[in-house]
Design a protein around this motif. Structure first.
Motif, PDB file in Angstrom:
ATOM      1  N   GLY A 119       1.246   5.863  -0.530  1.00  0.00           N
ATOM      2  CA  GLY A 119       0.224   6.853  -0.617  1.00  0.00           C
ATOM      3  C   GLY A 119       0.966   7.749  -1.575  1.00  0.00           C
ATOM      4  O   GLY A 119       2.138   8.090  -1.665  1.00  0.00           O
ATOM      5  N   GLU A 133      -9.989   4.270   3.060  1.00  0.00           N
ATOM      6  CA  GLU A 133      -8.632   3.600   2.735  1.00  0.00           C
ATOM      7  C   GLU A 133      -8.644   2.512   3.608  1.00  0.00           C
ATOM      8  O   GLU A 133      -7.874   1.518   3.399  1.00  0.00           O
ATOM      9  N   PHE A 184      -3.075   5.072  -2.963  1.00  0.00           N
ATOM     10  CA  PHE A 184      -3.899   5.890  -2.525  1.00  0.00           C
ATOM     11  C   PHE A 184      -3.319   7.493  -2.966  1.00  0.00           C
ATOM     12  O   PHE A 184      -2.707   7.893  -2.128  1.00  0.00           O
ATOM     13  N   ARG A 237     -10.348  -0.444   2.727  1.00  0.00           N
ATOM     14  CA  ARG A 237      -9.583  -1.417   1.890  1.00  0.00           C
ATOM     15  C   ARG A 237      -8.379  -2.247   2.503  1.00  0.00           C
ATOM     16  O   ARG A 237      -8.187  -3.380   2.234  1.00  0.00           O
ATOM     17  N   ALA A 268      -3.605   6.505   5.266  1.00  0.00           N
ATOM     18  CA  ALA A 268      -4.603   5.419   5.259  1.00  0.00           C
ATOM     19  C   ALA A 268      -5.222   4.914   6.498  1.00  0.00           C
ATOM     20  O   ALA A 268      -6.348   4.454   6.261  1.00  0.00           O
ATOM     21  N   SER A 280       0.790  -1.198  -0.151  1.00  0.00           N
ATOM     22  CA  SER A 280      -0.229  -0.085  -0.198  1.00  0.00           C
ATOM     23  C   SER A 280       0.920   1.247  -0.028  1.00  0.00           C
ATOM     24  O   SER A 280       1.716   1.380   0.897  1.00  0.00           O
ATOM     25  N   CYS A 315      -3.115  10.221  -0.264  1.00  0.00           N
ATOM     26  CA  CYS A 315      -2.665   9.986   1.417  1.00  0.00           C
ATOM     27  C   CYS A 315      -1.160  10.190   1.516  1.00  0.00           C
ATOM     28  O   CYS A 315      -0.225  10.000   0.579  1.00  0.00           O
TER      29      CYS A 315
END
Length: 498
Positions: free
Chosen positions: A421, A477, A463, A480, A471, A419, A466
């Protein structure tokens, strides 16, 4: 993480100035009271507080600051062949050689970065030292020649004025925190503990003989009889009763312990209502005290960290887990992946805002430890995280890039979600995202950012708005991330994952 608006800038600057003013004002007030003793109750109360703050500064902060400047104990030096291989891998993933060189030299003009300066940098980066040794010169010349090939030009001989960033050799940069700041940390820790307990987590504390070794003292440790099998790592535990799903191991980043992650952990547990017949998903959320804004013992080395985490998993009979980590937690996940006793126990992995990919690039080290803050979020990071005493010591004396770096090849046979941002103030997420997506590192397109989550192999969640850690603060977010962890735990795809 706060934003970058003008009101947020004013707020964070005022907060920092106010906190930093406490110690000098306390010392001045104590001096004033020696000449003019207070008579009112209020003045005496203020004097008592000022005396505590003054003593805290002179008797704890200053001696501890000197103690923490001791040289780092670097890991065993890689073999010559491994160093050459590491250098070649790094060279293949440097998208902008001029930027790479400039940032490792703290933004110095390129004309001031000469051949001897570059050798100073590689002496630290690959030989774990800042000391000159004539026997290393041939190897260092080879690294410098390699940089010249990347730049497409010669580097001037001699030495310029530029100074390079040498994280584990340079002085540990830290700033004083007043006694009242640690009281605030203690209150936040207590409230977080109450929230986790409300959500069916139980604290496994370290032995009480270690209680005085963590300041502020942890009130929650006084209300549990559960003792961690790891002498230096406490954790919050939710029993695993499911017969079909994997339990979850969570490792946090630099923060006030689990405060920033408590809602994320609670939302994972709330999803169990949908699968009540199968029992509940177990969770172990580790507490890494040296990166939790406490005064405590230095962080454990790689081997001991993995040994103690393995002891925790063994104590609960967890032979396979979903691993979820945030930021600095990705460093520990890298160590777990590299350690034969723990690697087989790691199932699918979620890495949120990881700092370990492309760690040879200067962004993480520079942005966290050397950048002069300008915007509100940078000031927040700089004072409250980068310059915290134990965080600074962890990064300056225990953060070894060649040991912490994670390559795609290290996770190619695993199911991993990363993940990222789009506004991360620490990680160059654009470059890391392109690297993970397998596109050219100089590619300017955005097609890789919209890829669907599959749940098999390597996935990237992007994201775009972000910042680092945001997140966890935003409902959509965060959901997810929860969905990914839950899907990995179930061992199947999530059909409705956005």
């Amino acid at each position: 993480m706060i934003g970058i608006s003008t009101p947020e800038y004013v707020f964070i600057r005022a907060s920092i100035i106010s906190i930093r003013a406490i110690a000098p004002l306390s010392i001045l007030y104590c001096g004033f009271c020696i000449i003019h003793p207070p008579h009112s109750i209020f003045s005496k109360v203020v004097l008592a507080w000022a005396a505590i703050e003054s003593a805290f500064y002179f008797l704890l902060y200053l001696p501890r600051k000197r103690f923490l400047q001791r040289p780092a104990r670097h890991p065993e030096l890689l073999s010559y062949e491994d160093r050459q291989e590491l250098f070649q891998r790094a060279c293949k993933t440097i998208p902008n050689p001029e930027y790479y060189l400039s940032k490792w030299f703290l933004g110095a003009p390129l004309e001031e970065i000469k051949r001897e300066n570059v050798k100073d940098f590689f002496r630290w980066a690959f030989l774990n030292t800042g000391d000159f040794d004539i026997s290393d010169n041939e190897e260092l010349e080879g690294y410098t020649d390699g940089v010249e090939r990347l730049l497409g030009r010669k580097i001037e001989p001699g030495r310029g004025k530029a100074k390079c960033l040498r994280l584990t050799v340079d002085e540990v940069g830290m700033m004083h925190r007043p006694f009242v700041w640690y009281m605030i940390v203690g209150v936040v820790d207590t409230l977080t503990a109450a929230y986790l307990r409300y959500n069916s987590f139980t604290l496994y504390r370290t032995p009480m003989r270690h209680w005085l070794g963590v300041f502020p003292f942890r009130n929650c440790s006084l209300f549990t009889r559960r003792i961690s099998p790891a002498p230096n790592i406490s954790y919050w535990y939710r029993p695993h009763t499911s017969k079909t799903r994997l339990p979850i191991l969570f490792i946090h980043g630099i923060s006030i312990g689990l405060y920033s992650y408590a809602q994320f952990l609670a939302e994972i547990t709330k999803e169990d209502a949908l699968e009540a017949d199968d029992g509940q998903t177990g969770i172990i959320a580790l507490e890494i005290m040296p990166i939790s804004f406490r005064l405590t013992q230095p962080t454990l080395d790689k081997a001991e960290t993995c040994r103690q985490i393995n002891a925790i998993l063994k104590a609960h009979g967890w032979n396979k887990v979903v691993l979820a980590t945030h930021s600095y937690g990705s460093v520990i996940s890298t160590h777990l992946l590299q350690t034969p006793s723990t690697a087989p126990k790691l199932g699918p992995i979620l890495l949120i805002d990881p700092v370990t990919f492309l760690l040879h690039l200067p962004d993480v080290a520079y942005n966290f430890t050397a950048r002069k803050p300008r915007q509100a979020n940078e000031h927040q990071l700089y004072y409250f995280a980068s310059k915290d005493m134990m965080v600074a010591h962890t990064l300056s004396r225990h953060f070894f890039w060649s040991q912490n770096i994670l390559w795609k090849e290290d996770i190619k046979s695993r199911d991993v979600t990363v993940s990222l941002g789009g506004r991360d103030l620490i990680v160059d997420t654009e470059t890391v995202g392109r690297y993970l997506a397998g596109v050219d590192l100089k590619y300017e397109g955005v097609s890789w950012k919209g890829a669907d989550w599959v749940g098999q192999g390597l996935d990237v969640l992007w994201f775009p708005t972000c910042d680092h850690a945001q997140a966890f603060e935003r409902k959509a977010e965060r959901k997810r991330l929860v969905d990914v962890v839950r899907a990995y735990s179930r061992g199947r795809d999530v059909e409705d994952l956005p």
